[in-house]
Design a protein around this motif. Structure first.
Motif, short mmCIF file in Angstrom:
data_model
loop_
_atom_site.label_atom_id
_atom_site.label_comp_id
_atom_site.label_asym_id
_atom_site.label_seq_id
_atom_site.Cartn_x
_atom_site.Cartn_y
_atom_site.Cartn_z
N GLN A 104 23.40 34.39 54.30
CA GLN A 104 23.71 34.84 55.66
C GLN A 104 25.18 34.63 55.98
N VAL A 105 25.70 33.47 55.60
CA VAL A 105 27.11 33.18 55.83
C VAL A 105 27.98 34.18 55.08
N GLU A 106 27.60 34.44 53.80
CA GLU A 106 28.35 35.41 53.02
C GLU A 106 28.28 36.79 53.66
N LEU A 107 27.08 37.17 54.13
CA LEU A 107 26.93 38.47 54.79
C LEU A 107 27.75 38.53 56.06
N THR A 108 27.72 37.48 56.84
CA THR A 108 28.50 37.51 58.07
C THR A 108 29.99 37.54 57.77
N ILE A 109 30.42 36.85 56.73
CA ILE A 109 31.85 36.90 56.35
C ILE A 109 32.20 38.30 55.89
N GLU A 110 31.34 38.90 55.06
CA GLU A 110 31.57 40.28 54.61
C GLU A 110 31.57 41.24 55.80
N GLU A 111 30.60 41.04 56.68
CA GLU A 111 30.53 41.88 57.88
C GLU A 111 31.79 41.71 58.73
N GLN A 112 32.25 40.47 58.84
CA GLN A 112 33.47 40.21 59.60
C GLN A 112 34.65 40.93 58.95
N TYR A 113 34.75 40.84 57.63
CA TYR A 113 35.83 41.53 56.92
C TYR A 113 35.74 43.04 57.14
N GLU A 114 34.52 43.56 57.00
CA GLU A 114 34.34 45.01 57.19
C GLU A 114 34.66 45.41 58.62
N ALA A 115 34.24 44.60 59.58
CA ALA A 115 34.53 44.90 60.99
C ALA A 115 36.04 44.84 61.23
N ARG A 116 36.69 43.85 60.65
CA ARG A 116 38.15 43.72 60.80
C ARG A 116 38.86 44.91 60.15
#
Length: 189
Positions: free
Chosen positions: A31-43
């Motif tokens: 989940q943490v990895e997904l949220t970090i990836e999602e954060q990167y993608e959102a950024r």
């Protein structure tokens, strides 16, 4: 054996608990990895949107600048083309007065020489104004055109068509492609 069985059960429970912890930790880590990836993608998406906005803004500013430059160039060209407009407009009454003076009949030799002098000055003035682009609007015998003529009278002449100019009452002038003064005319009914 009971003790051994109890120990085995305890060990199995510990292993199960560890497995559950590991599974939970793995799920949390994922989940943490997904949220970090999602954060990167959102950024990345946010930065791409900002970049597109800045590119569009840049293009609009450039287009505005090009339009302003083009308008400025057209204004300069128009100013150069019509630089003498005010002066020529002020000289139109002078031309009218010269024409009136030239219509006077000379009865003596002195009057004839004065008329010749006035005629020479008039011709020089007309030549100078023509060099600047001033032209007389043709009227008599032409079809009435409200862009160039101002009808102040109507007369009737059965030999001519309706809407034809019968008389020119005051000369009209055009500077290059602008009407400085429309010709005052009398039009056939």
């Amino acid at each position: 054996m009971t003790e051994t069985t109890e120990k085995k059960d305890l060990v199995q429970e510990d292993v199960q608990a560890e497995n559950e912890k590991t599974t939970e930790e793995t799920a949390v880590e994922e989940q943490v990895e997904l949220t970090i990836e999602e954060q990167y993608e959102a950024r990345i998406a946010e930065l791409q949107a900002k970049l597109e906005d800045e590119e569009n803004r840049h293009l609009r500013l450039r287009a505005d600048f090009d339009n302003m430059r083009r308008r400025s160039q057209l204004d300069r060209e128009a100013a150069e083309k019509y630089r003498a407009q005010k002066l020529l407009s002020d000289l139109l009454p002078v031309l009218d007065n010269f024409e009136r003076a030239l219509q006077v009949e000379a009865t003596s030799e002195e009057a004839t020489s004065i008329v010749k002098g006035i005629e020479m000055v008039y011709r020089s003035l007309v030549e100078a104004t023509e060099k600047e682009g001033l032209q007389v609007i043709k009227a008599e015998g032409e079809a009435f055109d409200p862009n160039f003529h101002q009808a102040v009278m109507q007369e009737q002449d059965s030999e001519k068509e309706a809407g034809v100019i019968l008389r020119e009452l005051q000369k009209g002038y055009i500077l290059k492609d602008r009407v400085l003064r429309p010709t005052m005319v009398s039009v056939n009914e």
